[in-house]
Design an enzyme around this catalytic site. Structure first.
Site, PDB file in Angstrom:
ATOM      1  N   CYS A  78      99.928  98.734  88.358  1.00  0.00           N
ATOM      2  CA  CYS A  78     100.309  98.908  86.959  1.00  0.00           C
ATOM      3  C   CYS A  78      99.598  97.865  86.091  1.00  0.00           C
ATOM      4  O   CYS A  78      98.387  97.810  86.066  1.00  0.00           O
ATOM      5  CB  CYS A  78     101.825  98.872  86.812  1.00  0.00           C
ATOM      6  SG  CYS A  78     102.389  99.603  85.247  1.00  0.00           S
TER       7      CYS A  78
ATOM      8  N   HIS B 150     103.156 103.391  89.875  1.00  0.00           N
ATOM      9  CA  HIS B 150     104.104 102.540  90.594  1.00  0.00           C
ATOM     10  C   HIS B 150     104.259 103.055  92.024  1.00  0.00           C
ATOM     11  O   HIS B 150     105.080 103.926  92.301  1.00  0.00           O
ATOM     12  CB  HIS B 150     105.459 102.537  89.882  1.00  0.00           C
ATOM     13  CG  HIS B 150     105.424 101.827  88.571  1.00  0.00           C
ATOM     14  ND1 HIS B 150     105.549 100.464  88.467  1.00  0.00           N
ATOM     15  CD2 HIS B 150     105.248 102.292  87.310  1.00  0.00           C
ATOM     16  CE1 HIS B 150     105.467 100.111  87.195  1.00  0.00           C
ATOM     17  NE2 HIS B 150     105.281 101.210  86.473  1.00  0.00           N
TER      18      HIS B 150
ATOM     19  N   GLU C  40     105.596 101.644  94.424  1.00  0.00           N
ATOM     20  CA  GLU C  40     106.896 101.257  94.990  1.00  0.00           C
ATOM     21  C   GLU C  40     108.007 102.244  94.654  1.00  0.00           C
ATOM     22  O   GLU C  40     109.063 102.218  95.285  1.00  0.00           O
ATOM     23  CB  GLU C  40     107.262  99.842  94.530  1.00  0.00           C
ATOM     24  CG  GLU C  40     107.695  99.711  93.090  1.00  0.00           C
ATOM     25  CD  GLU C  40     106.562  99.634  92.098  1.00  0.00           C
ATOM     26  OE1 GLU C  40     106.844  99.436  90.900  1.00  0.00           O
ATOM     27  OE2 GLU C  40     105.380  99.777  92.508  1.00  0.00           O
TER      28      GLU C  40
END
Length: 199
Positions: free
Chosen positions: A77, A177, A179
Site C-alpha cells: 500500500c 492489502h 493481509e
C-alpha cells in the site's frame, strides 16, 4: 528465519501481524536499524499520507536504511508508494527504489476515488505471483497509484491501468492489502516468505 516488520506511523501494521500469525510466521516489529539489517525478510507496510510518512522515515533515518537493504523487502500500500520515485500526494520525494511516479487517479464519470474494494490482477510475473490464477481478486483502498512501468509485476485496471505489484532486484511491492485479501493475499505472503534471502 527472522522476519521484521518496519515500525513507523503506518496504520495497518496490526493487520499485517495478524496475517503472519495466521500462516504461522514469527516476526519482530521494530524501527531499530541493526534489527532491520539482520533480518532475513523485511515487510514495509503502510496506510496513511505519503508526505507525513516520508517525514517520519527521514526523522529516524529509515529513508536511508530501507533502500540499502539486500534481503527480500516487501512494501504494501503506502509502503509500496514510498518505494517509488515521487508521489503527487503532498508533492513528496520518495525513496526511489522503483523508477516510477505515483499519481492520483484522474476524475472520470462512474469511478469513485478512492478506489476501494476487490479488483483483479492481470499480467502476473515474478515469484510473489506463483500459484495465482490470472484475474485473481485482491482488496484495494487507495487514491494514488504507480504507473505501469518495466518493473511492474501485476497490473490492475481502474480508471486506467496501474501497477498493482512491482519488483526490482530484492524489492517487491503490492498496492493492495495482501493481509486482508483472503487466500490470494495469504499465498502472496507465503510466496514472499519462501524467497531465498541469499538470491
Amino acid at each position: 528465519m527472522k522476519t521484521v516488520i518496519i515500525k513507523y506511523n503506518a496504520g495497518n501494521v496490526q493487520s499485517v501481524m495478524y496475517a503472519l500469525d495466521r500462516i504461522g510466521a514469527t516476526y519482530l516489529l521494530t524501527d531499530d536499524e541493526a534489527e532491520i539489517r539482520s533480518a532475513d525478510k523485511v515487510i514495509f507496510p503502510g496506510v496513511g499520507e505519503a508526505s507525513t510518512a516520508m517525514a517520519y522515515l527521514r526523522e529516524r533515518g529509515l529513508d536511508r536504511v530501507i533502500p540499502s537493504l539486500k534481503q527480500p523487502v516487501l512494501g504494501t500500500c503506502v509502503g509500496m508508494q514510498l518505494l517509488c520515485r515521487y508521489s503527487e500526494e503532498g508533492d513528496t520525494t520518495c525513496m526511489g527504489v522503483f523508477d516510477v511516479d505515483v499519481r492520483r487517479f484522474p476524475a472520470q464519470p462512474g469511478f469513485k476515488v478512492p478506489h476501494m474494494g476487490w479488483n483483479s490482477l492481470t499480467d502476473l510475473k515474478g515469484p510473489l505471483t506463483e500459484g495465482l490464477p490470472d484475474n485473481a481478486y485482491v482488496y484495494f483502498v487507495h487514491s494514488y497509484c504507480a504507473d505501469v512501468c518495466p518493473e511492474t509485476s501485476a497490473v490492475c485496471n481502474y480508471v486506467r491501468p496501474f501497477s498493482a505489484m512491482l519488483q526490482k532486484d530484492n524489492f517487491y511491492a503490492a498496492q493492495f492489502h495482501a493481509e486482508i485479501s483472503g487466500n490470494i493475499g495469504q499465498r502472496i505472503l507465503e510466496n514472499f516468505l519462501k524467497i531465498d534471502p541469499r538470491n
